[in-house]
Design a protein around this motif. Sequence first.
Motif, mmCIF file in Angstrom:
data_model
loop_
_atom_site.group_PDB
_atom_site.id
_atom_site.type_symbol
_atom_site.label_atom_id
_atom_site.label_comp_id
_atom_site.label_asym_id
_atom_site.label_seq_id
_atom_site.Cartn_x
_atom_site.Cartn_y
_atom_site.Cartn_z
ATOM 1 N N ALA A 113 -18.078 42.144 34.303
ATOM 2 C CA ALA A 113 -18.165 42.377 35.896
ATOM 3 C C ALA A 113 -18.180 40.982 36.478
ATOM 4 O O ALA A 113 -17.640 40.775 37.530
ATOM 5 N N GLN A 114 -18.697 40.196 35.928
ATOM 6 C CA GLN A 114 -18.674 38.779 36.364
ATOM 7 C C GLN A 114 -17.129 38.104 36.435
ATOM 8 O O GLN A 114 -16.725 37.585 37.358
ATOM 9 N N VAL A 115 -16.326 38.375 35.248
ATOM 10 C CA VAL A 115 -15.272 37.994 35.415
ATOM 11 C C VAL A 115 -14.549 38.880 36.516
ATOM 12 O O VAL A 115 -13.352 38.116 37.189
ATOM 13 N N ILE A 116 -14.451 40.078 36.782
ATOM 14 C CA ILE A 116 -13.676 40.788 37.506
ATOM 15 C C ILE A 116 -14.097 40.206 39.141
ATOM 16 O O ILE A 116 -13.134 40.173 39.592
ATOM 17 N N ALA A 117 -15.152 40.076 39.160
ATOM 18 C CA ALA A 117 -15.574 39.682 40.513
ATOM 19 C C ALA A 117 -15.053 38.058 40.939
ATOM 20 O O ALA A 117 -14.489 37.862 41.857
ATOM 21 N N TRP A 118 -15.138 37.220 39.962
ATOM 22 C CA TRP A 118 -14.417 36.049 39.985
ATOM 23 C C TRP A 118 -13.024 36.014 40.160
ATOM 24 O O TRP A 118 -12.357 35.348 40.857
ATOM 25 N N ASP A 119 -12.609 36.711 39.361
ATOM 26 C CA ASP A 119 -10.876 37.072 39.372
ATOM 27 C C ASP A 119 -10.343 37.509 40.962
ATOM 28 O O ASP A 119 -9.581 36.929 41.300
ATOM 29 N N TRP A 152 -8.336 34.193 47.398
ATOM 30 C CA TRP A 152 -7.904 32.666 47.760
ATOM 31 C C TRP A 152 -6.574 32.491 47.447
ATOM 32 O O TRP A 152 -5.909 31.951 48.454
ATOM 33 N N MET A 153 -5.665 33.013 46.407
ATOM 34 C CA MET A 153 -4.601 32.537 46.041
ATOM 35 C C MET A 153 -3.675 33.342 47.392
ATOM 36 O O MET A 153 -2.803 32.915 47.878
ATOM 37 N N TYR A 154 -3.812 34.345 47.530
ATOM 38 C CA TYR A 154 -3.202 35.370 48.605
ATOM 39 C C TYR A 154 -3.241 34.582 49.843
ATOM 40 O O TYR A 154 -2.320 34.459 50.452
ATOM 41 N N ARG A 155 -4.454 34.176 50.390
ATOM 42 C CA ARG A 155 -4.645 33.278 51.503
ATOM 43 C C ARG A 155 -3.705 32.100 51.731
ATOM 44 O O ARG A 155 -2.989 31.659 52.514
ATOM 45 N N GLU A 156 -3.798 31.272 50.396
ATOM 46 C CA GLU A 156 -3.037 30.186 50.356
ATOM 47 C C GLU A 156 -1.592 30.256 50.341
ATOM 48 O O GLU A 156 -0.881 29.539 51.139
ATOM 49 N N ALA A 157 -1.052 31.470 49.707
ATOM 50 C CA ALA A 157 0.278 31.651 49.649
ATOM 51 C C ALA A 157 0.710 31.968 51.037
ATOM 52 O O ALA A 157 1.791 31.456 51.575
ATOM 53 N N ARG A 158 0.179 32.879 51.693
ATOM 54 C CA ARG A 158 0.494 33.394 53.194
ATOM 55 C C ARG A 158 0.421 32.082 54.128
ATOM 56 O O ARG A 158 1.359 31.695 54.769
ATOM 57 N N ALA A 159 -0.515 31.028 53.720
ATOM 58 C CA ALA A 159 -0.506 29.744 54.827
ATOM 59 C C ALA A 159 0.814 28.830 54.457
ATOM 60 O O ALA A 159 1.239 28.259 55.336
ATOM 61 N N VAL A 165 -5.013 38.990 37.459
ATOM 62 C CA VAL A 165 -5.879 39.996 37.073
ATOM 63 C C VAL A 165 -5.974 40.040 35.707
ATOM 64 O O VAL A 165 -7.019 40.360 35.261
ATOM 65 N N LEU A 166 -4.778 39.900 34.662
ATOM 66 C CA LEU A 166 -4.994 40.251 33.455
ATOM 67 C C LEU A 166 -5.352 39.069 32.826
ATOM 68 O O LEU A 166 -6.131 39.051 31.963
ATOM 69 N N LEU A 167 -5.049 37.659 32.959
ATOM 70 C CA LEU A 167 -5.296 36.646 32.457
ATOM 71 C C LEU A 167 -5.447 35.345 33.351
ATOM 72 O O LEU A 167 -4.456 34.578 33.649
ATOM 73 N N SER A 168 -6.536 35.388 34.190
ATOM 74 C CA SER A 168 -6.806 34.568 35.531
ATOM 75 C C SER A 168 -6.306 33.131 34.981
ATOM 76 O O SER A 168 -5.723 32.470 36.085
#
Length: 175
Positions: free
Chosen positions: A85-91, A97-104, A120-123
Amino acid sequence: MTESTLFDLAFVLAAPFWALLILAPGRRWTDRIAASPLPLLPVIAVYLALAVPVFPQLWAAVSRPDLAGFQELMRLSGGAGALWAQVIAWDLFLGQWMYREARALGIHPLVMGPLLVLTVLLSPFGVLLFIGLRAAVRLRARRRVGPSGVDGGYSTDTANTAGTAGTTSTAGTTS
């Protein structure tokens, strides 16, 4: 709820948000969700439900990290589930963050989609590739801007930096 159900639930709770980031980029509600910490809360709740019962073993593993301590923690279903669950939350946090940076930066969604799936699979692989892409896009934008700071009418936030019409993020991020 059983530990097995909670383990499964961690990803099920995050999956709809990943789907939005990958399949509905640029939509106002996707941008808002990507800028919000709220999608993380259900996964963190699952983490807490799994971590609290094994907290002594969890604390021992993280406060004095060694391989044997983590192996012992992973033998406990609640311990393995808590780490999952920690890995899922962190991913998910990284994906937002990646989405926002890519949009910017104006990186096209067809480039970001596979990177987000990889994250998602191998962060670590997805994040490392994104950091390289982000650096290349920023370097290209800086090279295009002359000494006067003008690049012919394009700013680095809205420039066509990935071969498509760039957009400015509505998420309020800085690059």
